[in-house]
Design a protein around this motif. Structure first.
Motif: not given
Length: 146
Positions: A38-64
């Motif tokens: 839920w957090n991931l799709i919410n963050q992604l929906d608000q931010a728009g199109e992102l790379s996986q790396k940028d999504l990891a930075l935004l959500t403070h999660k490891e890329q794996a």
């Protein structure tokens, strides 16, 4: 008998976070989505199109971890991965219409859950708590070198 450990602020924050997550899990369960997803799709929906790396930075999660989440969300039809426009080695991720529908349906329920969590707590106390958490985080980052 309660040990001193159970009164330490780190334990109390952890225990509260665990209970809060469980309440969100209960809210999201009928929609077959976890709080992390839920957090991931919410963050992604608000931010728009992102790379996986940028999504990891935004959500403070490891890329794996992000990759595992995205694999699941892709199987559910909630996200798509597209080739990056300028970097052929990279992909960008965006939410689908199915994700937008899910967000429109579930967001009011999660807001209600959040409101229920603070029922009976004075706004001044909430403001103080938020400020204290911010200071705790700052101090922890100094200690850990983040």
């Amino acid at each position: 008998m309660e040990s001193k450990h159970n009164r330490l602020i780190g334990y109390l924050v952890y225990d509260a976070q665990r209970c809060i997550t469980k309440s969100l899990e209960t809210t999201l369960k009928p929609y077959d989505i976890t709080p992390g997803q839920w957090n991931l799709i919410n963050q992604l929906d608000q931010a728009g199109e992102l790379s996986q790396k940028d999504l990891a930075l935004l959500t403070h999660k490891e890329q794996a971890t992000i990759t595992r989440y995205l694999d699941t969300l892709e199987r559910k039809g909630l996200i798509v991965r597209n080739k990056h426009k300028t970097d052929r080695r990279a992909h960008v991720v965006c939410t689908t219409e199915k994700a937008h529908e899910l967000i429109r349906t579930v967001l009011p329920l999660t807001v209600d859950t959040a409101n229920r969590l603070i029922e009976g707590i004075d706004q001044h106390d909430i403001d103080t708590f938020v400020n204290v958490l911010a200071e705790l985080k700052k101090n922890a980052e100094i200690i850990s070198g983040d």
